[in-house]
Each structure stands twice: as structure tokens, then as C-alpha cells.
Design a protein around this motif. Sequence first.
Motif, PDB file in Angstrom:
ATOM      1  N   ILE A  57       0.845  -1.196   0.000  1.00  0.00           N
ATOM      2  CA  ILE A  57       0.000   0.000   0.000  1.00  0.00           C
ATOM      3  C   ILE A  57       0.878   1.242   0.000  1.00  0.00           C
ATOM      4  CG2 ILE A  57      -1.827  -1.240   1.232  1.00  0.00           C
ATOM      5  CD1 ILE A  57      -1.120   0.469   3.714  1.00  0.00           C
ATOM      6  N   ALA A  58       0.345   2.334  -0.505  1.00  0.00           N
ATOM      7  CA  ALA A  58       1.130   3.568  -0.604  1.00  0.00           C
ATOM      8  C   ALA A  58       0.255   4.776  -0.331  1.00  0.00           C
ATOM      9  CB  ALA A  58       1.763   3.696  -1.996  1.00  0.00           C
ATOM     10  N   ARG A  59       0.910   5.823   0.101  1.00  0.00           N
ATOM     11  CA  ARG A  59       0.322   7.150   0.215  1.00  0.00           C
ATOM     12  C   ARG A  59      -0.817   7.218   1.232  1.00  0.00           C
ATOM     13  NH1 ARG A  59      -0.779  10.991  -5.073  1.00  0.00           N
ATOM     14  NH2 ARG A  59      -0.570  12.962  -3.968  1.00  0.00           N
ATOM     15  N   GLN A  60      -0.644   6.528   2.359  1.00  0.00           N
ATOM     16  CA  GLN A  60      -1.581   6.787   3.452  1.00  0.00           C
ATOM     17  C   GLN A  60      -1.533   8.261   3.828  1.00  0.00           C
ATOM     18  OE1 GLN A  60      -2.604   3.823   6.508  1.00  0.00           O
ATOM     19  NE2 GLN A  60      -0.485   3.138   6.262  1.00  0.00           N
ATOM     20  N   HIS A  61      -0.325   8.826   3.778  1.00  0.00           N
ATOM     21  CA  HIS A  61      -0.146  10.265   3.977  1.00  0.00           C
ATOM     22  C   HIS A  61      -0.072  10.909   2.597  1.00  0.00           C
ATOM     23  CE1 HIS A  61       1.868   8.908   7.951  1.00  0.00           C
ATOM     24  NE2 HIS A  61       0.563   9.116   8.124  1.00  0.00           N
ATOM     25  N   PRO A  62      -1.074  11.677   2.213  1.00  0.00           N
ATOM     26  CA  PRO A  62      -1.204  12.115   0.814  1.00  0.00           C
ATOM     27  C   PRO A  62      -0.070  12.997   0.315  1.00  0.00           C
ATOM     28  CG  PRO A  62      -2.779  13.266   2.219  1.00  0.00           C
ATOM     29  CD  PRO A  62      -2.191  12.163   3.047  1.00  0.00           C
ATOM     30  N   GLY A  63       0.560  13.773   1.220  1.00  0.00           N
ATOM     31  CA  GLY A  63       1.663  14.627   0.793  1.00  0.00           C
ATOM     32  C   GLY A  63       2.924  13.858   0.456  1.00  0.00           C
ATOM     33  N   GLU A  64       2.967  12.577   0.788  1.00  0.00           N
ATOM     34  CA  GLU A  64       4.150  11.754   0.507  1.00  0.00           C
ATOM     35  C   GLU A  64       4.024  11.168  -0.896  1.00  0.00           C
ATOM     36  OE1 GLU A  64       4.353   9.148   3.918  1.00  0.00           O
ATOM     37  OE2 GLU A  64       4.343  10.865   5.284  1.00  0.00           O
ATOM     38  N   ALA A  66     -11.658  13.534   6.424  1.00  0.00           N
ATOM     39  CA  ALA A  66     -12.273  13.623   7.756  1.00  0.00           C
ATOM     40  C   ALA A  66     -11.257  13.995   8.827  1.00  0.00           C
ATOM     41  CB  ALA A  66     -12.935  12.292   8.109  1.00  0.00           C
ATOM     42  N   GLY A  67     -10.029  14.290   8.423  1.00  0.00           N
ATOM     43  CA  GLY A  67      -9.007  14.686   9.379  1.00  0.00           C
ATOM     44  C   GLY A  67      -8.327  13.532  10.082  1.00  0.00           C
ATOM     45  N   ARG A  68      -8.487  12.310   9.577  1.00  0.00           N
ATOM     46  CA  ARG A  68      -7.868  11.145  10.196  1.00  0.00           C
ATOM     47  C   ARG A  68      -6.505  10.850   9.564  1.00  0.00           C
ATOM     48  NH1 ARG A  68     -11.238   7.834  13.366  1.00  0.00           N
ATOM     49  NH2 ARG A  68     -12.954   9.140  14.109  1.00  0.00           N
ATOM     50  N   ASN A  69      -5.527  10.609  10.425  1.00  0.00           N
ATOM     51  CA  ASN A  69      -4.215  10.121   9.999  1.00  0.00           C
ATOM     52  C   ASN A  69      -4.373   8.616   9.786  1.00  0.00           C
ATOM     53  OD1 ASN A  69      -1.604   9.127   9.803  1.00  0.00           O
ATOM     54  ND2 ASN A  69      -0.806  10.273  11.547  1.00  0.00           N
ATOM     55  N   LEU A  70      -4.437   8.178   8.538  1.00  0.00           N
ATOM     56  CA  LEU A  70      -4.767   6.780   8.257  1.00  0.00           C
ATOM     57  C   LEU A  70      -3.767   5.807   8.869  1.00  0.00           C
ATOM     58  CD1 LEU A  70      -6.072   6.921   4.575  1.00  0.00           C
ATOM     59  CD2 LEU A  70      -7.351   7.109   6.721  1.00  0.00           C
ATOM     60  N   ASN A  71      -2.526   6.234   9.014  1.00  0.00           N
ATOM     61  CA  ASN A  71      -1.541   5.330   9.590  1.00  0.00           C
ATOM     62  C   ASN A  71      -1.558   5.330  11.118  1.00  0.00           C
ATOM     63  OD1 ASN A  71       0.346   3.301   9.087  1.00  0.00           O
ATOM     64  ND2 ASN A  71       2.095   4.689   9.313  1.00  0.00           N
ATOM     65  N   ARG A  72      -2.652   5.740  11.689  1.00  0.00           N
ATOM     66  CA  ARG A  72      -2.914   5.559  13.112  1.00  0.00           C
ATOM     67  C   ARG A  72      -4.303   4.957  13.329  1.00  0.00           C
ATOM     68  NH1 ARG A  72       1.533   6.844  12.375  1.00  0.00           N
ATOM     69  NH2 ARG A  72       2.908   8.180  13.626  1.00  0.00           N
ATOM     70  N   GLU A  73      -4.840   4.325  12.277  1.00  0.00           N
ATOM     71  CA  GLU A  73      -6.212   3.823  12.311  1.00  0.00           C
ATOM     72  C   GLU A  73      -6.307   2.302  12.245  1.00  0.00           C
ATOM     73  OE1 GLU A  73      -9.348   5.732  12.192  1.00  0.00           O
ATOM     74  OE2 GLU A  73      -7.960   7.183  13.044  1.00  0.00           O
ATOM     75  N   ASP A 115      -8.618  11.394  -1.370  1.00  0.00           N
ATOM     76  CA  ASP A 115      -9.240  12.657  -0.951  1.00  0.00           C
ATOM     77  C   ASP A 115      -8.180  13.640  -0.473  1.00  0.00           C
ATOM     78  OD1 ASP A 115     -11.662  11.433  -1.452  1.00  0.00           O
ATOM     79  OD2 ASP A 115     -12.229  11.217   0.659  1.00  0.00           O
ATOM     80  N   GLY A 116      -7.328  13.192   0.429  1.00  0.00           N
ATOM     81  CA  GLY A 116      -6.277  14.057   0.937  1.00  0.00           C
ATOM     82  C   GLY A 116      -5.323  14.493  -0.146  1.00  0.00           C
ATOM     83  N   ALA A 117      -5.064  13.603  -1.120  1.00  0.00           N
ATOM     84  CA  ALA A 117      -4.158  13.938  -2.218  1.00  0.00           C
ATOM     85  C   ALA A 117      -4.711  15.079  -3.059  1.00  0.00           C
ATOM     86  CB  ALA A 117      -3.913  12.701  -3.079  1.00  0.00           C
ATOM     87  N   VAL A 118      -5.966  14.972  -3.445  1.00  0.00           N
ATOM     88  CA  VAL A 118      -6.588  16.015  -4.267  1.00  0.00           C
ATOM     89  C   VAL A 118      -6.662  17.330  -3.500  1.00  0.00           C
ATOM     90  CG1 VAL A 118      -8.730  16.732  -5.388  1.00  0.00           C
ATOM     91  CG2 VAL A 118      -7.878  14.405  -5.714  1.00  0.00           C
ATOM     92  N   LEU A 144       4.173  -4.428   2.627  1.00  0.00           N
ATOM     93  CA  LEU A 144       5.025  -3.249   2.469  1.00  0.00           C
ATOM     94  C   LEU A 144       4.139  -2.011   2.466  1.00  0.00           C
ATOM     95  CD1 LEU A 144       7.362  -4.504  -0.412  1.00  0.00           C
ATOM     96  CD2 LEU A 144       7.873  -4.492   2.036  1.00  0.00           C
ATOM     97  N   ASP A 145       4.463  -1.055   3.329  1.00  0.00           N
ATOM     98  CA  ASP A 145       3.744   0.216   3.411  1.00  0.00           C
ATOM     99  C   ASP A 145       4.717   1.309   2.985  1.00  0.00           C
ATOM    100  OD1 ASP A 145       1.911   2.196   3.974  1.00  0.00           O
ATOM    101  OD2 ASP A 145       2.170   2.096   6.151  1.00  0.00           O
ATOM    102  N   ILE A 146       4.392   2.037   1.921  1.00  0.00           N
ATOM    103  CA  ILE A 146       5.354   2.946   1.292  1.00  0.00           C
ATOM    104  C   ILE A 146       5.078   4.390   1.721  1.00  0.00           C
ATOM    105  CG2 ILE A 146       6.463   3.570  -0.869  1.00  0.00           C
ATOM    106  CD1 ILE A 146       6.477   0.536  -0.156  1.00  0.00           C
ATOM    107  N   HIS A 147       6.141   5.068   2.201  1.00  0.00           N
ATOM    108  CA  HIS A 147       6.020   6.405   2.781  1.00  0.00           C
ATOM    109  C   HIS A 147       7.180   7.312   2.374  1.00  0.00           C
ATOM    110  CE1 HIS A 147       2.747   5.934   5.857  1.00  0.00           C
ATOM    111  NE2 HIS A 147       2.997   4.661   5.606  1.00  0.00           N
TER     112      HIS A 147
END
Length: 382
Positions: A163-170, A222-229, A210-213, A257-260
Motif C-alpha cells: 500500500i502507498a500514500r496513506q499520507h497524501p503529501g508523501e 475527515a481529518g484522520r491520519n490513516l496510519n494511526r487507524e 481525498d487528501g491527495a486532491v 510493504l507500506d510505502i512512505h
Amino acid sequence: MKISATFDSGAIEVVRLDDPTDIRLRLRKDNAADFHQWFHFRLMGAAGKPVHMVFENAGTAAYPGGWRDYRCVASYDRQNWFRIAATRFENGELIVDHTPAHDSVYYAYFEPYSHERHLDLVARVEQSPFARVRNLGSTVEGRDLDLVEVGQDAPGRVPIWIIARQHPGETMAEWFVEGLLERLLDGADPVARKVREQALLHIVPNMNPDGAVRGNLRTNAAGRNLNREWRAPDAVASPEVFLVRAEMERTDCALFLDIHGDEALPYVFFSTAEEVPGFTAEAAAAQARFVETLRAVSPDFQTEEGYKPGRFGEELLTLASKWVANHFGCVSLTLEMPFKDNAILPDAQVGWNGARSKRLGAAMLDPILRHLGDGGDPARGA
């Protein structure tokens, strides 16, 4: 002059724009959270003019350590991005000095990866005889959550999740996936062929469209940090994790593998699973083989620098790779790439960028193949 950011992943606040030698800006917060560091905007009407841009609130960004030795990226055609050497952080402000060669220039925190490019990628992938694209459901704002499957769903195939881009700015994370998919779907590549024959790969190129766009740094709409969910995802506030985790439970997982990307550290490295409860000696040996194989095939990767033990504290099992390691007992790693340059192989012109991320993604097939050659996941006895 004019500054605009009303486009895919655009984000900036303009404080003052009447003098090119004193443009005052502020980093915009995520739409429903206080994180701020990502920026992406267009400056028009400044060709040949020395521009002095000051990001006034850089000192309160999510990762102020990320500004040390950082250089802003810029592009005239949105295809070729370069680093601006005259970037500095002082007195809590990020300062960028640049003389644009053209009247239209784009500036960004890192080379963007647009939602249109994402759609082009999954459309291209679906044309391959080796892959298919499935819809897992919808994000908070109703966008498609795309899952790419490569390989045949047949007995004996090893289930691998990436998976990739849980954090959209990455954005380097989706560049990585593009490079991995291009090699994985190459019919002439023998490593890719062997991986496809032995595994069923489940790949989510963008966990957070959503965060990426929106141009968010770390959160979904919704303001959730997906990598803490991951310990207890909310079907309404973090459906992206809820849907992926449910599918992973259905398919099983023998490698994850989680890509960041990391804002502060100028290295490519893994965050490993030693601190996860139940981490066994067999798991440690399988993890070590995987890590060493990537180090052997990619000089961009190193093992000397990375996160210190105890970094995540009580949050540990809310993170994707830590939850997976604990739940499935498999090799489960978070890959981090730099927003800056790679200190062990610096490039003064582009720093770390999309192309280098893609090459690293392609190189990842080699440790995946070795892992499969070890029997899928000897850490789990399978």
C-alpha cells in the motif's frame, strides 16, 4: 503577479504579493486537521524577476526538522522538476529565492503525483494481461479506492500486500508504486515473471485520494491520519483503512510493504518490526534477508540511519506495518524515502524525486522474489 493553487493538490495561503522581493506566504493546514507542511502553487508574471518568497509559519509545521538542508522543487512544464538551491530555513521561516525563466512557474514541497496521473496509471494497468483493477469501495468524499491485483488467484500463490500514500503529501510513495508496477507487468522481465508465477499481489497505489486532491499533508478528508487507524478503523471516518483491512483479512497476507516518505531524514530506509509483540527469531531472520537483498540491489537504500527504538510508543499497533506484523505474523515493513535528497547518493539538480522513487519501486521486486524463494514466509512456517 498572481499566485493560484485551485488545482489538484494545490495548497498555499498568500499574505502579501505586491512586491516580488518580499512575497509573504503561509503553509495551509490540512482541511480538517492542524498538520501543515505540504505546498503546491503556481506563480505567474514574474519572468526574469528575482523573487524572494517567505513562508512565515514554516517553524510551526508538522516537521520543522524537515526544513534543514531542504530545497524547494519547481517546474515550468509540470513534467520536469528541479531543486532551487537558494532555499533556507532561518528564524522560523522558510525562504526561497529564485528568478523564474518564464512567466508561469510551479513550486511544490515535493514533485506532485496528481489524481489524473493515478487514474491514468490504473487504466494502463488494467490493459495488462497480468493484472486487474478492483474497486474496494469509496473514500470519505466518494472517490474510488482502487486495488490492483497481479497474478492468478490460485492455490499455492503467496498473498502479498503493498500500500502507498496513506499520507497524501508523501507523493514519492505513488511514484514508487508506478515504478514497481511498470516492472512487474513487463512480460520480458524474468524477475517479474517469477514473482507473478508464485504470488498474488494486492497493491493499493493511493490509500488517500481525498487528501491527495485536497493538498493535505497527512490526513484524509475527515481529518484522520490513516496510519494511526489500523487497530480499530472507523467505517465512516477512515473507510480507506476499514476497506483495505477487511480485504486483507479475507485474502491473508504473507508479506506487507507500506510505502512512505520522511520529512526530516535524508535517507531511504525501512522501519522494521522488532518492537512488535510476538516478533520471533524466525521473523527476524526473514526480515533481515529481505532488507539485505534490497541493500544489495539498490545503492540508494541503506541500513545505518533510520528511526530510533521507541519512536511510536503506545501508538505502535495503530500503524499499518506494525498491526500487520502482529496480526498475520509475516514480514511487514514500512519503507521511507526522503523529501530532501538522498545523503548517500546526492543529486544537486533534482535531489530525491519521482524518477528515483520509481527505480526503487522496480528494485523492490528482487527482495520480493527472494522472499518467495524462501518459501513465501518462513517466519510463519509457510
